[in-house]
Design a protein around this motif. Structure first.
Motif, PDB file in Angstrom:
ATOM      1  N   ALA A 151       0.849  -1.196   0.000  1.00 40.77           N
ATOM      2  CA  ALA A 151       0.000   0.000   0.000  1.00 40.77           C
ATOM      3  C   ALA A 151       0.882   1.243   0.000  1.00 40.77           C
ATOM      4  O   ALA A 151       1.807   1.362   0.801  1.00 40.77           O
ATOM      5  N   ALA A 152       0.601   2.154  -0.914  1.00 33.62           N
ATOM      6  CA  ALA A 152       1.485   3.300  -1.119  1.00 33.62           C
ATOM      7  C   ALA A 152       0.708   4.605  -1.034  1.00 33.62           C
ATOM      8  O   ALA A 152      -0.524   4.621  -0.961  1.00 33.62           O
ATOM      9  N   ALA A 153       1.445   5.700  -1.063  1.00 35.71           N
ATOM     10  CA  ALA A 153       0.829   7.021  -1.044  1.00 35.71           C
ATOM     11  C   ALA A 153      -0.032   7.218  -2.292  1.00 35.71           C
ATOM     12  O   ALA A 153       0.268   6.676  -3.358  1.00 35.71           O
ATOM     13  N   ALA A 154      -1.101   7.986  -2.153  1.00 37.93           N
ATOM     14  CA  ALA A 154      -1.969   8.273  -3.297  1.00 37.93           C
ATOM     15  C   ALA A 154      -1.154   8.890  -4.421  1.00 37.93           C
ATOM     16  O   ALA A 154      -0.302   9.747  -4.191  1.00 37.93           O
ATOM     17  N   GLY A 155      -1.399   8.448  -5.634  1.00 41.43           N
ATOM     18  CA  GLY A 155      -0.684   8.985  -6.785  1.00 41.43           C
ATOM     19  C   GLY A 155       0.604   8.261  -7.110  1.00 41.43           C
ATOM     20  O   GLY A 155       1.282   8.614  -8.078  1.00 41.43           O
ATOM     21  N   SER A 156       0.969   7.245  -6.309  1.00 41.51           N
ATOM     22  CA  SER A 156       2.184   6.471  -6.588  1.00 41.51           C
ATOM     23  C   SER A 156       1.967   5.541  -7.772  1.00 41.51           C
ATOM     24  O   SER A 156       0.831   5.172  -8.108  1.00 41.51           O
ATOM     25  N   LEU A 157       3.077   5.129  -8.388  1.00 42.48           N
ATOM     26  CA  LEU A 157       3.001   4.302  -9.596  1.00 42.48           C
ATOM     27  C   LEU A 157       4.269   3.467  -9.723  1.00 42.48           C
ATOM     28  O   LEU A 157       5.357   3.905  -9.348  1.00 42.48           O
ATOM     29  N   ILE A 158       4.121   2.267 -10.278  1.00 41.44           N
ATOM     30  CA  ILE A 158       5.258   1.389 -10.597  1.00 41.44           C
ATOM     31  C   ILE A 158       5.350   1.283 -12.111  1.00 41.44           C
ATOM     32  O   ILE A 158       4.352   0.992 -12.776  1.00 41.44           O
ATOM     33  N   ALA A 159       6.545   1.497 -12.673  1.00 41.87           N
ATOM     34  CA  ALA A 159       6.754   1.391 -14.120  1.00 41.87           C
ATOM     35  C   ALA A 159       7.829   0.345 -14.392  1.00 41.87           C
ATOM     36  O   ALA A 159       8.879   0.340 -13.748  1.00 41.87           O
TER      37      ALA A 159
END
Length: 347
Positions: A151-159
């Protein structure tokens, strides 16, 4: 000189592949085989560097033969597949079993792009010859330590970006992510007609929901989005929501989808809330985009030499300072999650 054994039950296809492979002078077809039993004897006698392998053949299915090769005599294999739904499914299984790459077989009348097919086939055979199949097969399995939460901060993303060898590498990384992870966007060099099956196959194997990306599709927690074959995937933010942007503009770094295109959009839209990984593959696609991500404050990681089937794309990214660190494939997901936790703590 790269020595190749061509295995196909069609005499016409064997002839076409042999002539096509020899066109540039650096590849020599040392033999052909009409079925796996014939191929088994010729592998022993001719000791080829690379085998091209059809799937549907008499006496033994190509997938069963591939399993035997990888168990008894691991070596680079390039599948020559048909562009059908069944062919795409079997190709995904072949890559899971250890094939380095695949190329779509030309149509029965050999019309429509035989020259382009030849260029692609020779390129993939060269990549296969440079791959480290032995290391992948003999590497000891990593202990399975499940990640309980991402669970991550809002707006986080993995590419994630990859090329040759990426199908299995992406599966290994995604299999470690729990269903509460932030959205994952993926560019894997793969032609049209196969990315949908790749997404479907991954969806059956991992906890996150895996989809082939569609234009304007919202990015959701616990979901991974695969760039469609022959289309670029970008990330955009509209009306306060992160979405996929799928377009068919010009190739970048010689590819469509391009890892550079994806990573550059992530750098611009997500910035320091992104984390990214560049995995196995030949060439340099993704290195510039990953450098942009790092410069924007994102955590970036590359697959380490000895872990990558082809240490090409990760090597270029490392040499130009685009990655914060390198790691073996089994450590990449945990390092990305640790970085996401730091982002969340700092928010």
């Amino acid at each position: 000189m790269i020595k190749v054994l061509v295995v196909d039950d069609s005499a016409l296809i064997r002839e076409v592949l042999s002539k096509t492979l020899a066109a540039d002078g650096d590849i020599k077809v040392v033999g052909t085989a009409h079925d796996p039993l014939d191929a088994r004897d010729k592998i022993k006698a001719l000791n080829p560097d690379v085998v091209t392998l059809d799937i549907e053949m008499p006496n033994m299915n190509g997938l069963a033969f591939l399993q035997k090769i990888m168990r008894l005599r691991p070596m680079p294999v390039v599948m020559v597949s048909t562009l059908t739904t069944k062919g795409a499914n079997e190709t995904m299984l072949a890559l899971e079993l250890g094939a380095v790459d695949f190329v779509a077989k030309p149509s029965s009348d050999l019309s429509g792009g035989i020259e382009r097919f030849g260029i692609m086939l020779r390129e993939k055979v060269r990549f296969a010859a440079a791959s480290d199949v032995q290391a992948r097969v003999h590497r000891a399995p990593a202990p399975n330590v499940p990640i309980k939460t991402a669970a991550a901060a809002a707006g986080s993303l993995i590419a994630i970006g990859a090329s040759t060898g990426g199908v299995e590498a992406i599966r290994q990384v995604l299999s470690q992510f729990p269903a509460d992870c932030p959205p994952i966007v993926i560019a894997q060099h793969m032609p049209k007609g196969f990315t949908g099956r790749f997404a479907s196959r991954l969806n059956d194997l991992v906890d996150v929901t895996v989809l082939e990306a569609e234009d304007r599709m919202p990015l959701a927690v616990g979901h991974a989005y695969i760039a469609p074959g022959d289309f670029h995937l970008r990330v955009e933010k509209s009306s306060g929501q992160l979405k996929c942007r799928v377009t068919q503009d010009e190739q970048m770094s010689g590819h469509r989808p391009s890892v550079d295109v994806l990573f550059e959009s992530v750098a611009k839209v997500i910035g320091p809330k992104a984390v990214g990984a560049i995995l196995t593959g030949m060439g340099r696609d993704g290195a510039n985009g990953m450098k942009m991500m790092r410069d924007a404050g994102a955590f970036t990681i590359g697959q380490a030499k000895g872990s990558a089937l082809i240490y090409g794309m990760p090597k270029v990214a490392f040499e130009m300072g685009a990655v914060v660190e390198e790691a073996s494939i089994e450590k990449i997901a945990p390092r990305l999650v640790q970085a996401l936790m730091r982002i969340k703590a700092a928010a």
